[in-house]
Design a protein around this motif. Sequence first.
Motif, PDB file in Angstrom:
ATOM      1  N   GLN A 188       0.790  -1.214   0.049  1.00  0.00           N
ATOM      2  CA  GLN A 188      -0.024   0.215  -0.021  1.00  0.00           C
ATOM      3  C   GLN A 188       0.726   1.411  -0.127  1.00  0.00           C
ATOM      4  N   LEU A 189       1.869   1.443   1.035  1.00  0.00           N
ATOM      5  CA  LEU A 189       2.706   2.673   1.050  1.00  0.00           C
ATOM      6  C   LEU A 189       3.781   2.627   0.272  1.00  0.00           C
ATOM      7  N   ARG A 190       4.484   1.622  -0.158  1.00  0.00           N
ATOM      8  CA  ARG A 190       5.681   1.705  -0.662  1.00  0.00           C
ATOM      9  C   ARG A 190       5.589   1.854  -2.224  1.00  0.00           C
ATOM     10  N   PRO A 191       4.843   1.119  -2.737  1.00  0.00           N
ATOM     11  CA  PRO A 191       4.899   0.924  -4.413  1.00  0.00           C
ATOM     12  C   PRO A 191       4.446   2.502  -5.078  1.00  0.00           C
ATOM     13  N   ARG A 192       5.530   3.047  -5.773  1.00  0.00           N
ATOM     14  CA  ARG A 192       5.457   4.215  -6.522  1.00  0.00           C
ATOM     15  C   ARG A 192       5.806   4.024  -8.009  1.00  0.00           C
ATOM     16  N   LEU A 193       5.390   4.910  -8.797  1.00  0.00           N
ATOM     17  CA  LEU A 193       5.891   4.937 -10.298  1.00  0.00           C
ATOM     18  C   LEU A 193       6.263   6.436 -10.569  1.00  0.00           C
ATOM     19  N   ARG A 194       7.565   6.668 -11.229  1.00  0.00           N
ATOM     20  CA  ARG A 194       7.912   7.943 -11.950  1.00  0.00           C
ATOM     21  C   ARG A 194       8.191   7.879 -13.277  1.00  0.00           C
ATOM     22  N   TRP A 195       8.033   8.740 -14.025  1.00  0.00           N
ATOM     23  CA  TRP A 195       8.083   8.669 -15.593  1.00  0.00           C
ATOM     24  C   TRP A 195       8.355  10.066 -16.124  1.00  0.00           C
ATOM     25  N   HIS A 196       9.266  10.146 -17.050  1.00  0.00           N
ATOM     26  CA  HIS A 196       9.221  11.338 -18.094  1.00  0.00           C
ATOM     27  C   HIS A 196       9.645  10.725 -19.365  1.00  0.00           C
ATOM     28  N   VAL A 197      10.055  11.464 -20.538  1.00  0.00           N
ATOM     29  CA  VAL A 197      10.258  11.032 -21.867  1.00  0.00           C
ATOM     30  C   VAL A 197      11.467   9.897 -21.814  1.00  0.00           C
ATOM     31  N   GLY A 198      12.349  10.188 -20.867  1.00  0.00           N
ATOM     32  CA  GLY A 198      13.425   9.164 -20.801  1.00  0.00           C
ATOM     33  C   GLY A 198      13.166   7.785 -20.556  1.00  0.00           C
ATOM     34  N   GLY A 199      12.086   7.574 -19.784  1.00  0.00           N
ATOM     35  CA  GLY A 199      11.519   6.020 -19.367  1.00  0.00           C
ATOM     36  C   GLY A 199      10.864   6.091 -17.891  1.00  0.00           C
ATOM     37  N   VAL A 200      10.931   4.862 -17.413  1.00  0.00           N
ATOM     38  CA  VAL A 200      10.068   4.788 -16.263  1.00  0.00           C
ATOM     39  C   VAL A 200      10.916   4.074 -14.977  1.00  0.00           C
ATOM     40  N   ALA A 201      10.602   4.625 -13.898  1.00  0.00           N
ATOM     41  CA  ALA A 201      11.267   4.151 -12.588  1.00  0.00           C
ATOM     42  C   ALA A 201      10.022   3.682 -11.824  1.00  0.00           C
ATOM     43  N   SER A 202      10.304   2.485 -11.041  1.00  0.00           N
ATOM     44  CA  SER A 202       9.360   2.152 -10.076  1.00  0.00           C
ATOM     45  C   SER A 202       9.869   1.443  -8.865  1.00  0.00           C
ATOM     46  N   VAL A 203       9.097   1.597  -7.807  1.00  0.00           N
ATOM     47  CA  VAL A 203       9.444   0.812  -6.501  1.00  0.00           C
ATOM     48  C   VAL A 203       8.095  -0.231  -6.258  1.00  0.00           C
ATOM     49  N   GLY A 204       8.390  -1.539  -6.210  1.00  0.00           N
ATOM     50  CA  GLY A 204       7.229  -2.164  -6.179  1.00  0.00           C
ATOM     51  C   GLY A 204       7.365  -3.062  -4.794  1.00  0.00           C
ATOM     52  N   PHE A 205       6.930  -4.248  -4.650  1.00  0.00           N
ATOM     53  CA  PHE A 205       6.711  -5.153  -3.247  1.00  0.00           C
ATOM     54  C   PHE A 205       7.959  -5.354  -2.965  1.00  0.00           C
ATOM     55  N   ARG A 206       9.098  -5.592  -3.735  1.00  0.00           N
ATOM     56  CA  ARG A 206      10.350  -5.968  -2.930  1.00  0.00           C
ATOM     57  C   ARG A 206      11.356  -5.169  -3.923  1.00  0.00           C
ATOM     58  N   GLU A 207      11.016  -5.203  -5.154  1.00  0.00           N
ATOM     59  CA  GLU A 207      12.095  -4.733  -6.290  1.00  0.00           C
ATOM     60  C   GLU A 207      12.077  -3.173  -6.503  1.00  0.00           C
ATOM     61  N   ARG A 208      13.168  -2.634  -7.123  1.00  0.00           N
ATOM     62  CA  ARG A 208      13.244  -1.334  -7.661  1.00  0.00           C
ATOM     63  C   ARG A 208      13.866  -1.476  -9.162  1.00  0.00           C
ATOM     64  N   THR A 209      13.294  -0.783 -10.173  1.00  0.00           N
ATOM     65  CA  THR A 209      13.793  -0.639 -11.570  1.00  0.00           C
ATOM     66  C   THR A 209      13.685   0.561 -12.361  1.00  0.00           C
ATOM     67  N   ARG A 210      14.619   0.657 -13.246  1.00  0.00           N
ATOM     68  CA  ARG A 210      14.478   1.879 -14.120  1.00  0.00           C
ATOM     69  C   ARG A 210      14.621   1.153 -15.569  1.00  0.00           C
ATOM     70  N   GLN A 211      13.670   1.605 -16.473  1.00  0.00           N
ATOM     71  CA  GLN A 211      13.563   1.110 -17.847  1.00  0.00           C
ATOM     72  C   GLN A 211      13.474   2.202 -18.812  1.00  0.00           C
ATOM     73  N   PRO A 212      14.183   2.207 -19.873  1.00  0.00           N
ATOM     74  CA  PRO A 212      13.696   3.327 -21.049  1.00  0.00           C
ATOM     75  C   PRO A 212      12.435   2.879 -21.736  1.00  0.00           C
ATOM     76  N   TRP A 213      11.843   3.766 -22.429  1.00  0.00           N
ATOM     77  CA  TRP A 213      10.911   3.523 -23.294  1.00  0.00           C
ATOM     78  C   TRP A 213      11.219   2.628 -24.521  1.00  0.00           C
ATOM     79  N   ALA A 214      10.490   1.863 -25.230  1.00  0.00           N
ATOM     80  CA  ALA A 214      10.905   1.127 -26.328  1.00  0.00           C
ATOM     81  C   ALA A 214      10.004   1.209 -27.291  1.00  0.00           C
TER      82      ALA A 214
END
Length: 476
Positions: free
Chosen positions: A360-386
């Motif tokens: 409930q409290l930890r998950p979040r998503l951030r984005w702009h034209v460079g890609g997306v970054a997210s924090v999930g249940f246990r993982e954190r990731t950054r990925q470009p758009w394709a």
Amino acid sequence: MRPLLRVESTVPAAGLVTFLLVFGLFGGPSDPAPAARWVGLGVLLTPALTVYAQRGATAWAAVLGAVLWTPLATGFPTVLAVWAYAAVAVLVARLDTPPAPLPVPHRRPPPPYALPHVAAPAEAGGFALLVLSAAGVAWVAVDDAAVPWLAVTIAAFGLGCALLTRAVRAQATLRRLFNEPQPVHSVRAVEQEGYVHVLIPSADGRTAREFAFDVAEPEPVHDEDDIHTEAAVLYGDPRPGAWCVLEVGERLHVPVGPVGPVIEVPYDVVEGLPREIEDDEEQLVDPDSLRPADRDANAFQPREHRISPRRAWTATTAIGLGAALALAEVVRLAGLPRTAVIVVAAVAGAAGFEYAWRTQLRPRLRWHVGGVASVGFRERTRQPWATDSAIVHDDEGTVVLTAGEAVLTVPVPAPWPSRSHQRTADQLVAALRDTRIRALEISPLPPPPWIDAPRRPAALFVLWAATVAATTLIVR
């Protein structure tokens, strides 16, 4: 996690509330015999377990439990609580009522060579649980110290009956499928080993319903590299949980399981296949769903999505407090000392708050034209758009985002309260698609935005301590 969020979850939730009311507020059963409270706990636990196996059996279990609790009740509030629990189980079971016949031609499928034996795992599991429950009854009969195991024994018996009911109903449904006229549909199908994939094109040819089900006889995989569909005839109602028969030429595919999830996909009427994601017009932006702030935002400006704080903290409190109260009440029923009640409340509350924090409290998503970054249940990731990035939502409060090498699942429940600034699923999808389209038009692009994994706030620990204290005062 998703099975826990289905409509069946209302039965375990109602069971938890009933348990806390009956054993906490109303004082438990009127019969002072030690076995009474464990039998009462068992009949409350049974519907919560069986609802995921067979809804009809759950309704019977809940009604029989309410009948048993009526003479055990200490007052009218207890009777009202257990019968309200039974009513919830009956309402959920009513969802299995078959819908009205489809307005399409009906005829009986061709007869199969033989009907397969289906639902064997459920049948074997049901018999095993019945044997274990019989052994539990025998153990309780010869050893007074085993009386607390009556609750588990009763729950195992109920779950075993539900699994056997599921197996019997599945076999009866398969027989009825060939003995009665069924709705007939012209479809496109892909035959695979023990599995068929079906597409039902719409009247305008723009979309199709897509689903699959397991079949008895294996078919060799096509030699061609490109998957293609063949014209086929489907007998049955193409909805999740229903049983269907597929006829492809002279081959008859007899099902061994019900239809899985049915989704609507864009359809290529020439190829007879779903359109590719990058050509999918569903990936266009809905202007009406795009917020003014997202429409006017700078392409390089990071934006963020989170569950609305009030909703997240409310859910966190409910999960942590419910876990602590439920397990502490069970420990009290077992007759363990007060120290054990406090320890169990602390551990259960900590586990509940940790789970709620991560969902409930930890998950979040951030984005702009460079890609997306997210924090999930246990993982954190950054990925470009394709070019093959896609964003869809499943109408169940989840947005599925494909970006780079990752497939992200973003929780997007309905905003609560309604005036909160959280985006709805449609608004989040529109904002992400708009950013993706803009990213494909800009070069060079910056790296995906940076995102830090948040730390547990101090308020979470304060809430945990308050929960342990409240549980200790309530459970006496």
